[in-house]
Design an enzyme around this catalytic site. Sequence first.
Site, PDB file in Angstrom:
ATOM      1  N   GLY A 121      -9.210   2.309 -17.819  1.00 29.97           N
ATOM      2  CA  GLY A 121      -8.082   3.710 -17.860  1.00 29.97           C
ATOM      3  C   GLY A 121      -8.006   3.366 -15.428  1.00 29.97           C
ATOM      4  N   SER A 123      -4.338   2.994 -14.378  1.00 34.50           N
ATOM      5  CA  SER A 123      -2.990   3.509 -13.970  1.00 34.50           C
ATOM      6  C   SER A 123      -2.166   4.207 -14.247  1.00 34.50           C
ATOM      7  CB  SER A 123      -1.691   2.503 -14.117  1.00 34.50           C
ATOM      8  OG  SER A 123      -1.856   0.953 -13.873  1.00 34.50           O
ATOM      9  N   SER A 155      -3.692  -0.255 -22.383  1.00 33.75           N
ATOM     10  CA  SER A 155      -4.106  -1.176 -24.006  1.00 33.75           C
ATOM     11  C   SER A 155      -5.353  -0.969 -23.963  1.00 33.75           C
ATOM     12  CB  SER A 155      -3.959  -3.000 -22.566  1.00 33.75           C
ATOM     13  OG  SER A 155      -2.446  -2.943 -21.656  1.00 33.75           O
ATOM     14  N   GLU A 238      -9.755  -9.432 -12.835  1.00 33.96           N
ATOM     15  CA  GLU A 238      -8.695  -9.366 -13.666  1.00 33.96           C
ATOM     16  C   GLU A 238      -7.635  -9.877 -13.080  1.00 33.96           C
ATOM     17  OE1 GLU A 238      -7.653  -5.252 -13.293  1.00 33.96           O
ATOM     18  OE2 GLU A 238      -5.742  -5.748 -15.170  1.00 33.96           O
TER      19      GLU A 238
HETATM   20  C1  LIG Z   1       1.583  -4.912 -21.136  1.00 40.11           C
HETATM   21  C2  LIG Z   1       0.772  -3.952 -19.484  1.00 40.11           C
HETATM   22  C3  LIG Z   1      -0.705  -3.364 -19.616  1.00 40.11           C
HETATM   23  C4  LIG Z   1      -0.828  -2.756 -18.687  1.00 40.11           C
HETATM   24  N1  LIG Z   1      -2.641  -2.526 -19.293  1.00 40.11           N
HETATM   25  C5  LIG Z   1      -3.161  -1.465 -18.787  1.00 40.11           C
HETATM   26  C6  LIG Z   1      -3.916  -1.294 -18.586  1.00 40.11           C
HETATM   27  O1  LIG Z   1      -4.842  -1.612 -19.562  1.00 40.11           O
HETATM   28  N2  LIG Z   1      -4.689  -0.426 -17.869  1.00 40.11           N
HETATM   29  C7  LIG Z   1      -4.682   0.175 -16.681  1.00 40.11           C
HETATM   30  O2  LIG Z   1      -4.543   0.821 -15.655  1.00 40.11           O
HETATM   31  N3  LIG Z   1      -2.865  -0.571 -16.235  1.00 40.11           N
HETATM   32  C8  LIG Z   1      -2.542  -0.823 -17.217  1.00 40.11           C
HETATM   33  N4  LIG Z   1      -0.920  -1.432 -17.185  1.00 40.11           N
HETATM   34  C9  LIG Z   1      -0.397  -0.817 -16.016  1.00 40.11           C
HETATM   35  C10 LIG Z   1      -0.004  -1.823 -14.951  1.00 40.11           C
HETATM   36  O3  LIG Z   1      -1.067  -1.897 -13.843  1.00 40.11           O
HETATM   37  C11 LIG Z   1       1.008  -1.006 -14.270  1.00 40.11           C
HETATM   38  O4  LIG Z   1       2.156  -1.350 -14.569  1.00 40.11           O
HETATM   39  C12 LIG Z   1       1.334  -1.802 -12.405  1.00 40.11           C
HETATM   40  O5  LIG Z   1       0.091  -1.814 -11.582  1.00 40.11           O
HETATM   41  C13 LIG Z   1       2.735  -1.286 -11.833  1.00 40.11           C
HETATM   42  O6  LIG Z   1       2.083  -0.141 -11.548  1.00 40.11           O
HETATM   43  P1  LIG Z   1       4.047   1.244 -12.477  1.00 40.11           P
HETATM   44  O7  LIG Z   1       4.020   0.248 -13.410  1.00 40.11           O
HETATM   45  O8  LIG Z   1       3.344   1.892 -11.353  1.00 40.11           O
HETATM   46  O9  LIG Z   1       4.540   0.408 -11.144  1.00 40.11           O
HETATM   47  P2  LIG Z   1       5.188   0.734  -9.716  1.00 40.11           P
HETATM   48  O10 LIG Z   1       4.477   0.722  -8.709  1.00 40.11           O
HETATM   49  O11 LIG Z   1       6.426   1.890  -9.939  1.00 40.11           O
HETATM   50  O12 LIG Z   1       6.257  -0.335  -9.152  1.00 40.11           O
HETATM   51  C14 LIG Z   1       7.440  -1.094 -10.199  1.00 40.11           C
HETATM   52  C15 LIG Z   1       7.864  -1.755  -9.388  1.00 40.11           C
HETATM   53  O13 LIG Z   1       8.304  -1.302  -7.972  1.00 40.11           O
HETATM   54  C16 LIG Z   1       8.251  -3.114  -6.827  1.00 40.11           C
HETATM   55  N5  LIG Z   1       6.978  -2.425  -6.036  1.00 40.11           N
HETATM   56  C17 LIG Z   1       6.579  -1.650  -6.047  1.00 40.11           C
HETATM   57  N6  LIG Z   1       5.419  -1.055  -5.499  1.00 40.11           N
HETATM   58  C18 LIG Z   1       5.599  -2.509  -4.512  1.00 40.11           C
HETATM   59  C19 LIG Z   1       5.370  -2.737  -3.243  1.00 40.11           C
HETATM   60  N7  LIG Z   1       4.096  -2.280  -2.589  1.00 40.11           N
HETATM   61  N8  LIG Z   1       5.714  -4.228  -2.778  1.00 40.11           N
HETATM   62  C20 LIG Z   1       6.498  -5.103  -3.352  1.00 40.11           C
HETATM   63  N9  LIG Z   1       7.559  -4.356  -3.984  1.00 40.11           N
HETATM   64  C21 LIG Z   1       6.879  -3.179  -4.938  1.00 40.11           C
HETATM   65  C22 LIG Z   1       7.363  -3.746  -7.954  1.00 40.11           C
HETATM   66  O14 LIG Z   1       8.615  -4.836  -8.522  1.00 40.11           O
HETATM   67  C23 LIG Z   1       7.069  -3.641  -9.914  1.00 40.11           C
HETATM   68  O15 LIG Z   1       7.291  -4.077 -10.298  1.00 40.11           O
HETATM   69  C24 LIG Z   1      -0.127  -2.413 -18.047  1.00 40.11           C
HETATM   70  C25 LIG Z   1       1.744  -2.984 -17.438  1.00 40.11           C
HETATM   71  C26 LIG Z   1       1.506  -3.482 -18.379  1.00 40.11           C
HETATM   72  C27 LIG Z   1       3.061  -3.612 -18.684  1.00 40.11           C
END
Ligand SMILES: Cc1cc2nc3c(=O)[nH]c(=O)nc-3n(C[C@H](O)[C@H](O)[C@H](O)COP(=O)(O)OP(=O)(O)OC[C@H]3O[C@@H](n4cnc5c(N)ncnc54)[C@H](O)[C@@H]3O)c2cc1C
Length: 362
Positions: A121, A123, A155, A238
């Site tokens: 937990g 994101s 997940s 991780e």
């Molecule tokens: C299959 C899958 C499983 C997951 N499982 C888990 C889980 O079990 N537990 C959990 O807590 N989370 C989980 N996540 C979440 C994952 O860790 C986040 O999706 C990830 O950290 C990106 O955060 P966001 O989706 O909020 O995208 P955002 O933070 O909004 O980012 C979107 C895009 O913006 C760009 N970006 C953002 N910040 C920057 C920066 N500083 N510099 C350059 N580019 C940037 C990147 O291209 C990024 O892809 C999972 C995600 C996926 C896809």
Amino acid sequence: MSELTDTCQDLRRRVRDLVAEWDFTPRCDSWASGYDPDFSQELGRRGLLAVTWPKEFGGAEGTNVDRFAVSEELLRAGAPVAAHWVGERQIGPSLLRHGTRELQEEFCPPLARAEYRFALGMSEPDAGSDLAAVRTKAVRDGDSWRVTGRKIWTSGAHRATHLYLLARTSQEEDKHAGLTEFIVSMDSPGITVSPILDLRGEHHFNEVVLEDVHVPGRWVIGDIGAGWPQVVGQLSFERGGPERFLSTYPLLTAVLRANLADDTARRELRALAGRLQVLRRWTLENARAMDAGHTPSTHAAMSKYLGNKFERDVIAWARPLMPRADRSIRALYDQAVAASPASGIRGGAAQVMLSVIAKGKK
Ligand SMILES: Cc1cc2nc3c(=O)[nH]c(=O)nc-3n(C[C@H](O)[C@H](O)[C@H](O)COP(=O)(O)OP(=O)(O)OC[C@H]3O[C@@H](n4cnc5c(N)ncnc54)[C@H](O)[C@@H]3O)c2cc1C
């Protein structure tokens, strides 16, 4: 292979024996989607989980290189390891680093037997790449805590017994301060888990809403307010393992076994094989750094970034060969393709990995 010790080779043999006995269909991305709690528990019974942990907590007091050997063998086989992966990879080690003795005694032995299943937990809707922006709040309630907030992309939460939770325990000027790590029982009143289906309609991740959820005081991990440095250490576990480049390995080997590679594919394969060796060596260095007591955050980010790229290139390599593939190989290909867009995001987006690498930051 010669880089691995006799202990590693023995562990590897024991994994192979179990894999040969167990009835399962190999999967790509099996560490995230190959779910079989009985298999995980059998690994525990055979001493193949928690190999780095102290014996008193169900471990074997081995090294991270030993653990690498076990993980590599399981991933190469596409074995169903998702039920224990998060708990064994990062929650147990995190408790051993930061938890009280009471917490270690309560959680590590069941984790080593794969009886507990953890979800992460971390994101939230507005806190992904910028994880320190988490807003889920934990407020003291006598000796306990009350937690309210919303986690996303969690997940395996629908199958988990426990949730690792990063929450805000105080509002500080620096958003990296005032965060604390907790364990939450998934049975607690006030938790609602809602599925988020992926593009294929499959259910792996969830939204987890917590409304005034009770958490016992003893289930705080480490120091109150020290959640940020602690979670950064956890991210090395991780991001820095062989699952970041071996998710597509079952596809690669199935194509080779079926003799589908033409001259072009065989030529391209030589380059892929070279990169695989580099990634393997690099990831072994992460394990060695952990054995030396370091937190190889930047190296782990490199493993993840380069590993994701390698996995995408394996898919591109296999694509032209698929018209001649049988149904089982096409299933592996479909699994690899379906997991591919997410691979560069889960555990931290590719651009964020580049930023971590460029800055060499923790
Ligand atoms: C299959 C899958 C499983 C997951 N499982 C888990 C889980 O079990 N537990 C959990 O807590 N989370 C989980 N996540 C979440 C994952 O860790 C986040 O999706 C990830 O950290 C990106 O955060 P966001 O989706 O909020 O995208 P955002 O933070 O909004 O980012 C979107 C895009 O913006 C760009 N970006 C953002 N910040 C920057 C920066 N500083 N510099 C350059 N580019 C940037 C990147 O291209 C990024 O892809 C999972 C995600 C996926 C896809």
